[in-house]
Design an enzyme around this catalytic site. Structure first.
Site, PDB file in Angstrom:
ATOM      1  N   CYS A 175      19.097   6.470  22.939  1.00 33.15           N
ATOM      2  CA  CYS A 175      20.346   7.217  23.084  1.00 33.15           C
ATOM      3  C   CYS A 175      20.938   7.048  24.487  1.00 33.15           C
ATOM      4  CB  CYS A 175      20.123   8.683  22.723  1.00 33.15           C
ATOM      5  SG  CYS A 175      21.661   9.566  22.332  1.00 33.15           S
ATOM      6  N   HIS A 224      18.028   8.113  17.136  1.00 34.81           N
ATOM      7  CA  HIS A 224      16.801   8.847  17.466  1.00 34.81           C
ATOM      8  C   HIS A 224      15.683   8.447  16.499  1.00 34.81           C
ATOM      9  CE1 HIS A 224      18.566  11.826  20.346  1.00 34.81           C
ATOM     10  NE2 HIS A 224      19.661  11.374  19.754  1.00 34.81           N
ATOM     11  N   GLU A 265      12.592   9.159  16.419  1.00 40.48           N
ATOM     12  CA  GLU A 265      11.617  10.193  16.062  1.00 40.48           C
ATOM     13  C   GLU A 265      12.078  10.965  14.834  1.00 40.48           C
ATOM     14  OE1 GLU A 265      14.656  12.605  18.057  1.00 40.48           O
ATOM     15  OE2 GLU A 265      13.855  10.588  18.329  1.00 40.48           O
TER      16      GLU A 265
END
Length: 366
Positions: A246, A331, A333
């Site tokens: 990001c 992202h 995750e």
């Protein structure tokens, strides 16, 4: 109690307050996730923003301690169509409205979020002001114009002190520009010792920690507002395997000579399709950013584009041509969202292992 949302173009929305009372100003943005509102509220990348959820019913499963991306909420206000004040979920600990009040965050419900979203898509994100005070619209508009948007969000959300999540594996220094808990969790899950350092940590301080790799975290705002970070990223990424996410992805592009630009309304949600150019595989990703890397600017750098957004063709991933350095705009995750991109953490681990093998070193218990 009545609450009012005024946009910089003069549009006024009248709704009901369900959070703290008062007045706040910020950039009005929208998130398209159907779930995950707690992760949105606690994502440091939303610092300084008034977040509108496009899904109409928000708060129906309450708030719990397990889904936090940070210890406190970072949004400046929350905008919803319908607020559920009687949540039902086995993990629920507190209703959304009560939790917002507890943390001094304003909430406004009962407004036409579809109209608001269409306006932002057509004209771009806007500065907005939410208040529970009974004011004349001329006074509200004047105060909105006189209040600048934040430019120091990274300093506000970054850790103030170094801390370590211990383990016996590879040592990763994570530069915290507003890191989500999920990023640390994925690295620890893979056996990494994670040393989280403040956003303004120097190259010398990082070197003294003896890292096996560098992780550039997510964070809020314009990457050009943290020029000192660009210089640090340029140095450390040429010495250690580096993975950026990001804001970290944008800083990496700037460090190697690329450029970034503000998007019209950004990508915020957990349903954004991204294509890996090498495999032609498309994954669904979780995203939250209002700036993007300029594709044309990468042509004159040692970086190559690895991923593209399927909806608008914007840059979603980069890789260095010779160094063990890569990044993604989304992202990986994936909290909230699918787990399609978790393999990127494995690639980072492999990069660090290969680097150590090249140096003829073996891991030892630290």
């Amino acid at each position: 109690m009545k609450a009012y949302l005024l946009l910089e173009d003069g549009t006024l929305f009248t709704g009901e307050s369900f959070g703290a009372e008062g007045t706040t100003v910020g950039e009005v943005v929208f998130n398209t996730g159907m779930t995950g509102y707690q992760e949105v509220l606690t994502d440091p990348s939303y610092c300084g923003q008034l977040v509108a959820m496009t899904y109409p019913l928000i708060g129906n499963y309450g708030i719990n301690r397990h889904d936090m991306e940070a210890m406190i909420p970072h949004v400046h206000a929350f905008i919803v169509r319908e607020h559920a004040d009687s949540p039902h979920h086995w993990q629920n600990e507190l209703p959304l409205g009560a939790w917002l009040q507890q943390h001094g965050i304003m909430g406004i419900s009962g407004i036409d979020t579809r109209m608001l979203t269409r306006k932002l898509r057509r004209h771009g994100t806007m500065k907005g002001r939410i208040t529970t005070a009974d004011e004349q619209i001329e006074q509200m508009h004047q105060q909105l114009q006189q209040t600048p948007l934040l430019r120091d969000q990274v300093a506000r959300v970054s850790t103030k002190n170094l801390y370590t999540i211990p383990h016996y594996g590879k040592r990763v220094v994570m530069i915290d520009y507003g890191a989500k808990a999920g990023l640390k969790r994925e690295l620890v899950k893979r056996g990494c010792e994670v040393i989280v350092v403040p956003h303004d940590t120097t190259v010398d301080e990082i070197e003294r920690l003896g890292p096996d790799g560098i992780f550039l975290s997510n964070g809020p705002g314009d990457p050009k507002d943290v020029p000192y970070a660009i210089e640090v990223v340029k140095e450390v990424s040429q010495r250690y395997p580096t993975f950026g996410v990001c804001l970290g992805h944008q800083l990496l592009a700037l460090a190697f000579g690329g450029d970034t630009e503000k998007m019209q309304f950004g990508h915020r949600g957990c349903n954004h399709p991204v294509t890996d150019l090498a495999t032609k595989r498309t994954v669904i990703t979780s995203q939250n950013h209002g700036y993007a890397v300029c594709a044309d600017s990468i042509e004159t750098t040692p970086l190559v584009i690895t991923h593209l957004a399927l909806n608008d063709g914007s840059v979603e991933g980069l890789r260095h041509q010779t160094l063990p350095v890569f990044s993604v705009q989304y992202h990986p995750e994936a909290a909230p969202g699918p787990h399609d991109s978790a393999y990127l953490f494995d690639q980072f681990i492999e990069m660090m292992e290969f680097q150590r093998e090249q140096e003829g070193l073996q891991y030892a218990e630290r």
